[in-house]
Scaffold this motif. Structure first.
Motif, PDB file in Angstrom:
ATOM      1  N   THR A 192      -4.939   4.819  -0.391  1.00  0.00           N
ATOM      2  CA  THR A 192      -5.287   4.606  -1.925  1.00  0.00           C
ATOM      3  C   THR A 192      -5.971   3.184  -1.901  1.00  0.00           C
ATOM      4  O   THR A 192      -6.018   2.518  -1.173  1.00  0.00           O
ATOM      5  CB  THR A 192      -3.841   4.486  -2.739  1.00  0.00           C
ATOM      6  OG1 THR A 192      -3.016   3.485  -2.325  1.00  0.00           O
ATOM      7  CG2 THR A 192      -3.266   6.135  -2.672  1.00  0.00           C
ATOM      8  N   ALA A 193      -6.452   3.069  -3.201  1.00  0.00           N
ATOM      9  CA  ALA A 193      -7.130   1.806  -3.387  1.00  0.00           C
ATOM     10  C   ALA A 193      -6.148   0.696  -3.314  1.00  0.00           C
ATOM     11  O   ALA A 193      -6.263  -0.618  -2.984  1.00  0.00           O
ATOM     12  CB  ALA A 193      -7.941   1.671  -4.695  1.00  0.00           C
ATOM     13  N   ALA A 194      -4.980   0.927  -3.769  1.00  0.00           N
ATOM     14  CA  ALA A 194      -3.782  -0.146  -3.788  1.00  0.00           C
ATOM     15  C   ALA A 194      -3.476  -0.536  -2.456  1.00  0.00           C
ATOM     16  O   ALA A 194      -3.334  -1.690  -2.111  1.00  0.00           O
ATOM     17  CB  ALA A 194      -2.501   0.479  -4.438  1.00  0.00           C
ATOM     18  N   LEU A 195      -3.451   0.212  -1.454  1.00  0.00           N
ATOM     19  CA  LEU A 195      -3.312  -0.147   0.057  1.00  0.00           C
ATOM     20  C   LEU A 195      -4.483  -0.763   0.490  1.00  0.00           C
ATOM     21  O   LEU A 195      -4.411  -1.522   1.224  1.00  0.00           O
ATOM     22  CB  LEU A 195      -3.038   1.484   0.715  1.00  0.00           C
ATOM     23  CG  LEU A 195      -2.726   1.040   2.269  1.00  0.00           C
ATOM     24  CD1 LEU A 195      -2.007   2.267   2.706  1.00  0.00           C
ATOM     25  CD2 LEU A 195      -3.997   1.422   3.051  1.00  0.00           C
ATOM     26  N   ILE A 196      -5.759  -0.284   0.222  1.00  0.00           N
ATOM     27  CA  ILE A 196      -6.781  -0.794   0.859  1.00  0.00           C
ATOM     28  C   ILE A 196      -7.131  -2.108   0.390  1.00  0.00           C
ATOM     29  O   ILE A 196      -7.631  -3.090   1.041  1.00  0.00           O
ATOM     30  CB  ILE A 196      -8.187   0.171   0.572  1.00  0.00           C
ATOM     31  CG1 ILE A 196      -7.923   1.274   1.213  1.00  0.00           C
ATOM     32  CG2 ILE A 196      -9.228  -0.542   0.670  1.00  0.00           C
ATOM     33  CD1 ILE A 196      -8.839   2.461   0.840  1.00  0.00           C
ATOM     34  N   ASP A 197      -6.936  -2.377  -0.883  1.00  0.00           N
ATOM     35  CA  ASP A 197      -6.871  -3.954  -1.408  1.00  0.00           C
ATOM     36  C   ASP A 197      -6.249  -4.754  -0.716  1.00  0.00           C
ATOM     37  O   ASP A 197      -6.339  -6.038  -0.870  1.00  0.00           O
ATOM     38  CB  ASP A 197      -6.573  -3.802  -2.840  1.00  0.00           C
ATOM     39  CG  ASP A 197      -7.821  -2.976  -3.907  1.00  0.00           C
ATOM     40  OD1 ASP A 197      -8.916  -3.232  -3.294  1.00  0.00           O
ATOM     41  OD2 ASP A 197      -7.796  -2.787  -4.915  1.00  0.00           O
TER      42      ASP A 197
END
Length: 328
Positions: free
Chosen positions: A100-105
């Motif tokens: 997810t974007a949350a993980l990637i960020d």
């Protein structure tokens, strides 16, 4: 596993890897990373139809212990920001998906994502490409045809195994291969070497009437099933009653196939966009080679080495098809 490390020259020394702890042949991924000298390996697991977190923990750590690397693997059921902050390579593995974007960020800017298959096979639902583009984090595919990986050569035997499972001998069978991608050469060679009479087609409407024993579907997945009502009607008109439509890759509307008097294999439908048979069905060797190659490709890019067409690494640089743009 040792042979795969030697052949790929995988060296993860100084790097931290976030991957999965899994069961069966897929237990090798975290262990390969540790065997290749990773500073630390975080292996995330969760319940799946293949096993419980306890199963994955046991199989991963028993394998790791057998080669003396269990002390560098932590099996997790929760991924904290602190772990993400120190991660150099994240694998696009089943237990971790979707990334997810949350993980990637939370990843460092120098981190890379290991796709673990070829770049053209990218599935938008696996990970947030927009987040990767925004952060400048590369998505790294692996050249499965690199001589040190050579996973494509297993596709023919894998297709033969799938046909054996559905009751066909392959030898002396008349088989149509419906394939619009780079799998076609390996599939044709594997079937022909097992004694089948094989014709290949890159479009459903190109299939002609013949005494087919099976029609192999190996079509790149799209936004809609590749075999729907019009395609099922055409295939039924081209083959004897009850011919088997074998789902190697590419989504199919099984209801309309059955309504047209066609058999379908495998009996249980795979997940959307996934293959109808796992490489592990013919043993651990292709999985070991693929996972080692996927890690090697990511390591290559993480260490800022030049990507070349004949090398290990491939970069996913843009959406592979309009369906991605339409869904984002």
């Amino acid at each position: 596993m040792s042979r795969a490390l030697t052949e790929t020259l995988l060296d993860l020394s100084g790097l931290t890897v976030l991957t999965e702890a899994a069961t069966g042949a897929y237990a090798v991924t975290a262990v390969l990373a540790a065997m290749a000298g990773a500073r630390h390996v975080y292996a995330f697991t969760r319940p799946t139809r293949h096993g419980t977190p306890a199963d994955a923990r046991q199989q991963t750590l028993e394998l790791a212990d057998s080669v003396g690397v269990a002390d560098r693997i932590d099996v997790l059921e929760q991924i904290t920001p602190n772990i993400l902050h120190q991660t150099d390579i994240v694998t696009n593995s089943g237990h971790l998906r979707p990334l997810t974007a949350a993980l990637i960020d939370e990843l460092p800017r120098e981190a890379v994502i290991a796709l673990m298959f070829e770049a053209w096979e990218f599935r938008p639902e696996d990970l947030d490409m927009e987040a990767c583009l925004r952060r400048g984090i590369p998505i790294v595919g692996v050249n499965e045809r690199h001589p040190s990986v050579d996973v494509f050569s297993f596709l023919g035997p894998l297709c033969v195994k799938q046909l054996h499972d559905c009751g066909l001998s392959v030898y002396k069978n008349r088989i149509a291969v419906l394939c619009d991608n780079d799998f076609v050469g390996s599939l044709r060679a594997g079937l022909a070497s097992s004694g089948a009479s094989v014709d290949t087609f890159d479009d459903v409407q190109a299939v002609y009437r013949d005494a087919w024993d099976a029609i192999i579907v190996a079509l790149r997945p799209g936004a809609e099933p590749r075999i729907g009502s019009p395609e099922a009607t055409h295939l039924a008109a081209c083959a004897p009653a009850g011919v088997i439509i074998v789902q190697f890759w590419g989504d199919m509307d099984r209801t309309v196939l059955s309504a047209n008097g066609l058999g379908v294999w495998p009996a249980a439908a795979p997940a959307m966009g996934h293959m109808g048979i796992l490489l592990s069905e013919i043993g651990p060797e292709p999985i070991v080679r693929l996972q080692a190659g996927g890690l090697r490709a990511a390591e290559w890019v993480r260490r800022s080495r030049t990507v070349s067409p004949d090398g290990f690494a491939q970069i996913v640089t843009r959406p592979p098809d309009p369906a991605f743009a339409d869904s984002h």
